[in-house]
Design a protein around this motif. Structure first.
Motif, PDB file in Angstrom:
ATOM      1  N   LEU A  90       0.811  -1.167  -0.113  1.00 39.20           N
ATOM      2  CA  LEU A  90       0.122   0.023   0.068  1.00 39.20           C
ATOM      3  C   LEU A  90       0.865   1.142  -0.013  1.00 39.20           C
ATOM      4  O   LEU A  90       2.086   1.351   0.586  1.00 39.20           O
ATOM      5  CB  LEU A  90      -0.804   0.076   1.207  1.00 39.20           C
ATOM      6  N   GLN A  91       0.187   2.636  -0.372  1.00 34.56           N
ATOM      7  CA  GLN A  91       1.133   3.694  -0.169  1.00 34.56           C
ATOM      8  C   GLN A  91       0.483   4.478   0.561  1.00 34.56           C
ATOM      9  O   GLN A  91      -1.009   4.483   0.601  1.00 34.56           O
ATOM     10  CB  GLN A  91       1.133   4.222  -1.717  1.00 34.56           C
ATOM     11  N   PRO A  92       1.029   5.362   1.216  1.00 37.50           N
ATOM     12  CA  PRO A  92       0.195   6.427   2.093  1.00 37.50           C
ATOM     13  C   PRO A  92      -0.553   7.052   1.289  1.00 37.50           C
ATOM     14  O   PRO A  92      -0.034   7.535   0.365  1.00 37.50           O
ATOM     15  CB  PRO A  92       1.612   7.026   2.804  1.00 37.50           C
ATOM     16  N   ILE A  93      -1.640   7.718   2.123  1.00 35.21           N
ATOM     17  CA  ILE A  93      -2.665   8.462   1.463  1.00 35.21           C
ATOM     18  C   ILE A  93      -1.781   9.981   1.433  1.00 35.21           C
ATOM     19  O   ILE A  93      -1.334  10.326   2.505  1.00 35.21           O
ATOM     20  CB  ILE A  93      -3.859   8.839   2.382  1.00 35.21           C
ATOM     21  N   ASN A  94      -1.802  10.733   0.207  1.00 30.80           N
ATOM     22  CA  ASN A  94      -1.379  12.027   0.358  1.00 30.80           C
ATOM     23  C   ASN A  94      -2.677  13.239   0.964  1.00 30.80           C
ATOM     24  O   ASN A  94      -3.284  13.421  -0.002  1.00 30.80           O
ATOM     25  CB  ASN A  94      -0.801  12.364  -1.140  1.00 30.80           C
ATOM     26  N   PHE A  95      -2.494  13.554   2.091  1.00 29.13           N
ATOM     27  CA  PHE A  95      -3.832  14.225   2.637  1.00 29.13           C
ATOM     28  C   PHE A  95      -3.677  15.561   2.089  1.00 29.13           C
ATOM     29  O   PHE A  95      -4.779  16.107   1.964  1.00 29.13           O
ATOM     30  CB  PHE A  95      -3.375  14.149   4.146  1.00 29.13           C
ATOM     31  N   ALA A  96      -2.498  16.156   1.419  1.00 29.86           N
ATOM     32  CA  ALA A  96      -2.646  17.134   0.705  1.00 29.86           C
ATOM     33  C   ALA A  96      -3.572  17.438  -0.261  1.00 29.86           C
ATOM     34  O   ALA A  96      -3.804  18.497  -0.696  1.00 29.86           O
ATOM     35  CB  ALA A  96      -1.226  17.835   0.510  1.00 29.86           C
ATOM     36  N   LEU A  97      -3.651  16.367  -0.918  1.00 31.38           N
ATOM     37  CA  LEU A  97      -4.591  16.035  -2.145  1.00 31.38           C
ATOM     38  C   LEU A  97      -6.195  16.056  -1.780  1.00 31.38           C
ATOM     39  O   LEU A  97      -6.844  16.109  -2.718  1.00 31.38           O
ATOM     40  CB  LEU A  97      -4.139  14.956  -3.137  1.00 31.38           C
ATOM     41  N   LEU A  98      -6.302  15.924  -0.687  1.00 31.63           N
ATOM     42  CA  LEU A  98      -7.741  15.779  -0.139  1.00 31.63           C
ATOM     43  C   LEU A  98      -8.239  17.355   0.479  1.00 31.63           C
ATOM     44  O   LEU A  98      -7.696  17.801   1.164  1.00 31.63           O
ATOM     45  CB  LEU A  98      -8.033  14.724   1.066  1.00 31.63           C
ATOM     46  N   THR A  99      -9.546  17.660  -0.216  1.00 27.51           N
ATOM     47  CA  THR A  99     -10.037  19.143   0.454  1.00 27.51           C
ATOM     48  C   THR A  99     -11.011  18.822   1.403  1.00 27.51           C
ATOM     49  O   THR A  99     -11.133  19.548   2.294  1.00 27.51           O
ATOM     50  CB  THR A  99     -10.576  20.043  -0.665  1.00 27.51           C
ATOM     51  N   ASN A 101     -11.323  16.030   3.495  1.00 28.38           N
ATOM     52  CA  ASN A 101     -11.217  15.296   4.718  1.00 28.38           C
ATOM     53  C   ASN A 101     -11.051  16.135   5.903  1.00 28.38           C
ATOM     54  O   ASN A 101     -11.553  15.684   7.001  1.00 28.38           O
ATOM     55  CB  ASN A 101      -9.545  14.643   4.401  1.00 28.38           C
ATOM     56  N   SER A 102     -10.555  17.507   5.881  1.00 24.17           N
ATOM     57  CA  SER A 102     -10.545  18.184   7.070  1.00 24.17           C
ATOM     58  C   SER A 102     -12.010  18.731   7.546  1.00 24.17           C
ATOM     59  O   SER A 102     -12.006  19.192   8.784  1.00 24.17           O
ATOM     60  CB  SER A 102      -9.679  19.408   6.563  1.00 24.17           C
ATOM     61  N   GLU A 103     -12.882  18.810   6.655  1.00 19.56           N
ATOM     62  CA  GLU A 103     -14.274  19.020   7.066  1.00 19.56           C
ATOM     63  C   GLU A 103     -14.755  17.954   7.948  1.00 19.56           C
ATOM     64  O   GLU A 103     -16.139  18.120   8.588  1.00 19.56           O
ATOM     65  CB  GLU A 103     -15.146  19.037   6.000  1.00 19.56           C
ATOM     66  N   LEU A 104     -14.319  16.510   7.882  1.00 21.16           N
ATOM     67  CA  LEU A 104     -15.104  15.653   8.547  1.00 21.16           C
ATOM     68  C   LEU A 104     -14.222  15.191   9.686  1.00 21.16           C
ATOM     69  O   LEU A 104     -13.010  15.455   9.840  1.00 21.16           O
ATOM     70  CB  LEU A 104     -15.298  14.383   7.755  1.00 21.16           C
ATOM     71  N   LEU A 279     -15.556  11.591   0.268  1.00 22.22           N
ATOM     72  CA  LEU A 279     -15.779  12.654   1.411  1.00 22.22           C
ATOM     73  C   LEU A 279     -16.601  13.798   1.484  1.00 22.22           C
ATOM     74  O   LEU A 279     -16.863  14.318   2.786  1.00 22.22           O
ATOM     75  CB  LEU A 279     -14.092  12.615   1.842  1.00 22.22           C
ATOM     76  N   ARG A 280     -17.054  14.073   0.246  1.00 20.54           N
ATOM     77  CA  ARG A 280     -17.734  15.275   0.087  1.00 20.54           C
ATOM     78  C   ARG A 280     -19.020  14.936   1.064  1.00 20.54           C
ATOM     79  O   ARG A 280     -19.740  13.798   0.749  1.00 20.54           O
ATOM     80  CB  ARG A 280     -18.176  15.591  -1.286  1.00 20.54           C
ATOM     81  N   GLU A 281     -19.722  15.806   1.772  1.00 15.45           N
ATOM     82  CA  GLU A 281     -20.495  15.542   2.729  1.00 15.45           C
ATOM     83  C   GLU A 281     -21.862  14.984   2.190  1.00 15.45           C
ATOM     84  O   GLU A 281     -22.190  13.758   2.554  1.00 15.45           O
ATOM     85  CB  GLU A 281     -20.946  16.687   3.676  1.00 15.45           C
ATOM     86  N   ASP A 282     -22.253  15.739   1.419  1.00 19.27           N
ATOM     87  CA  ASP A 282     -23.599  15.157   0.709  1.00 19.27           C
ATOM     88  C   ASP A 282     -23.674  13.716  -0.068  1.00 19.27           C
ATOM     89  O   ASP A 282     -24.359  12.740   0.028  1.00 19.27           O
ATOM     90  CB  ASP A 282     -24.117  16.116  -0.594  1.00 19.27           C
ATOM     91  N   ILE A 283     -22.486  13.556  -0.849  1.00 17.46           N
ATOM     92  CA  ILE A 283     -22.049  12.336  -1.210  1.00 17.46           C
ATOM     93  C   ILE A 283     -21.748  11.156  -0.174  1.00 17.46           C
ATOM     94  O   ILE A 283     -22.401  10.339  -0.326  1.00 17.46           O
ATOM     95  CB  ILE A 283     -20.792  12.256  -2.044  1.00 17.46           C
TER      96      ILE A 283
END
Lengths: 349, 278
Positions: A90-99, A101-104, A279-283
């Motif tokens: 597995l490779q680590p998640i690049n959290f910088a690419l996720l917008t 994630n920080s909302e949840l 991770l988009r809230e409505d989705i």
């Protein structure tokens, strides 16, 4: 020999690639019916890509897939993530690419079960639940028995009732360890021996996905099943004629399924976009409503319980005043011991 | 003849890629520590052989052999009279009866297994209509009934095709020489149908022995066949054993293949023209 293999591989790859369109393709390996297809289509439309989803029926089968093929996203349970990290798959998640994630916020109780584990940098939590006892509630005394005795109900009444046990070394031994009051991850040889004796002494039927069906058709009176198995039957069933119920003992195991990105993924950026989309809230709310398992994020969980009227009691895998544990992979030696215990238990008749 | 030979090339290519190479690979995996997911250097070893001697493997092997033997014997006891009866019928009736035997074989075996599972549940369709509950799931007898139902046609057809071709003059000769019906049967018809019996026995015994879905569903997982062990070696134990379970599974598979090869040699010896193989 190697030449021959590459020759065959070239032929197969060229056959496969003929049918490909020019759009970028995202390959997902996932449990069957574990993601809303309408939302996948929405992602395809929004990003102008094709998503290819392949279903599997176990963590082990999924592990084989990512070893033999190249996938961009997979959905594994916690203990297997643990092992796959070890194997460098597995490779680590690049959290910088996720917008999004920080909302949840991951539900704190769930988070407390794995926050100190090495899996954290690799996972985006997807759904969670427990293992418990699914039973035939046409027999009124059974409910009382299971609710008073908990795990002992599975192990001590196989003479009077038809009882099903999960045909997986990790789950069967965990149930026996819980019954004996030990931790599901115990590697104490004495405790494992007690668990083995308990599994051998009981006269179980063995199955995996079959168990819930056997309880519903009343071939079995009770069985160890995953909460997810129970929920999918519960949502399918006609509410007036439900003849089965689910009981989660006070101490049990929690499973956590997470989205991960395999080491050899071809579309890493697109994979992150896909994760971010879900991770988009409505989705995330719509997807959780579709799959029907407990979501891992407070915001989504609250929306489902408050806005969608999900049943709190049934839905919460970790209510107050309960004890929850979570599998770790442990050593290969332990896993092999578990396999031997399962074989010995099944071999006994 | 030479001209026709090239038409067999697709078949030869197909068999090489999907039968010969995998078989060679299986042998290699069984006798080495080659990792299937990480093809590279390897060394030959007999280590995988130890899996055959484990109690659990032996028990599963014993289950497979016992159930397969019982199935084959029952199939023979039912199948022989049926085959004999078919030869006495008029062409038209016979065709209908044979169709009735063949048509169920066209439906997927898993569906038929599932059907038997439903029939054996405590409250089946028979309970609803006739008030009968078989409740046999998990019992040995349920496995045998389902297996006999599954494989019976494979006993009937080879015997039937031998009996059908039997020269009627031989039977007339036996009668002319004063043999009664029973003597004719045991001293002429039965010995002459030995080829069909061997084929039929093997064609029921082998698939019954290597079954794994049927025992899993019908015995509720209580009876482990050798096929179930192979399945778990290739499917569930792979990570726990870092791939070695695949080599062990290959060894067990190879062991089973020995039975198939022996069976094939037997058929070829008893039935040189291959007339009973359908």
């Amino acid at each position: 020999m190697k030449k021959l293999f590459s020759f065959i591989a070239i032929i197969l790859i060229s056959i496969l690639s003929i049918s490909c369109s020019t759009k970028p393709k995202l390959y997902i390996v996932n449990w069957g019916d574990y993601m809303d297809p309408a939302l996948i289509s929405a992602f395809e439309a929004e990003y102008g890509v094709d998503v290819e989803e392949e279903p599997v029926d176990s963590n082990e089968a999924m592990a084989t897939r990512i070893q033999t093929g190249s996938y961009d996203i997979a959905v594994f349970s916690e203990y297997m993530v643990d092992k796959l990290i070890d194997q460098n798959l597995l490779q680590p998640i690049n959290f910088a690419l996720l917008t999004n994630n920080s909302e949840l916020t991951v539900i704190p109780k769930l988070s407390s079960l794995y926050s100190s584990s090495s899996i954290v940098p690799y996972v985006i939590p997807y759904a969670w639940g427990t293992i418990g006892i699914m039973y035939d509630n046409d027999k009124p005394e059974l409910k009382a028995l299971i609710e008073t005795e908990g795990w002992a109900a599975l192990f001590e009444h196989t003479d009077e009732y038809n009882v099903g046990m999960y045909d997986s070394s990790r789950d069967a031994v965990a149930a026996a360890l819980l019954y004996k009051g030990y931790n599901v991850n115990s590697d104490n040889l004495g405790e494992l021996a007690e668990a083995e004796a308990a599994l051998i002494a009981a006269d179980f039927s063995w199955g995996t996905d079959e168990l819930r069906g056997w309880v519903i058709e009343e071939t079995l009176d009770m069985a160890l099943v995953y909460s997810g198995d129970y929920f999918s039957e519960y949502y399918l069933a006609d509410e007036d004629s439900i003849t089965f119920d689910f009981y989660v003992p006070t101490t049990t195991n929690v499973w956590l399924d997470s989205m991960v990105i395999p080491q050899n993924a071809q579309n890493v950026v697109l994979a992150h976009q896909f994760i971010d989309f879900f991770l988009r809230e409505d989705i995330a709310i719509a997807n959780s409503d579709y799959i029907g398992y407990a979501p891992c994020y407070e915001e989504i969980y609250n929306a489902l319980v408050i806005d969608y009227g999900y049943d709190m009691v049934n839905f919460d895998p970790y209510p107050d005043d309960t004890i929850r544990q979570m599998y770790v992979y442990g050593t290969d030696e332990r896993s092999q011991r578990l396999t031997a215990i399962l074989l010995a238990a099944k071999n006994n008749d | 003849m030479k001209r026709l030979q090239r038409y067999s090339l697709p078949y030869i290519a197909w068999m090489t890629v999907f039968a010969l190479i995998p078989s060679l690979f299986l042998i290699l995996l069984a006798f080495s520590d080659l990792s299937l997911f990480d093809l590279g250097s390897f060394s030959l070893t007999l280590q995988n052989f130890s899996i055959i001697g484990l109690d659990t493997t032996l028990k599963a092997m014993q289950n497979s052999l016992e159930f397969a033997l019982i199935t084959a014997v029952i199939c023979f006891l039912i199948g022989y009279p049926v085959a004999l009866y078919l030869t006495t019928l008029k062409e038209k009736t016979r065709k209908i009866l044979i169709a009735l035997l063949i048509v169920p074989l066209w439906s997927n075996m898993l569906l038929r297994i599932n059907a038997w599972e439903k029939i054996f549940t405590p409250s089946s369709i028979f309970t609803d209509i006739f008030g009968i509950s078989f409740n046999l799931l998990g019992e040995d007898i349920a496995i045998i009934i389902a297996m006999v139902a599954m494989y019976l046609p494979f006993m009937i057809f080879p015997i039937f095709s031998v009996l059908e071709k039997l020269d009627i003059k031989l039977i007339e000769a036996a009668k002319d020489l004063g043999a009664n019906d029973i003597q004719t049967f045991f001293r002429v018809i039965f010995p002459l149908s030995a080829g069909g019996i061997v084929s039929g026995t093997i064609m029921t015994f082998l698939p019954a022995m290597t079954a794994f879905a049927l025992p899993q569903r019908i015995s509720l997982g209580k009876t482990t066949f050798i096929g179930n062990i192979i399945e778990s070696k290739f499917r569930t134990e792979v990570m726990d054993f870092n791939g070695v379970s695949i080599n062990q599974g290959s060894m067990i598979s190879l062991f089973l293949m020995l039975f198939s090869v022996t069976a094939f040699i037997l058929i070829v010896r008893f039935d040189k023209e291959g007339e009973t193989l359908i």
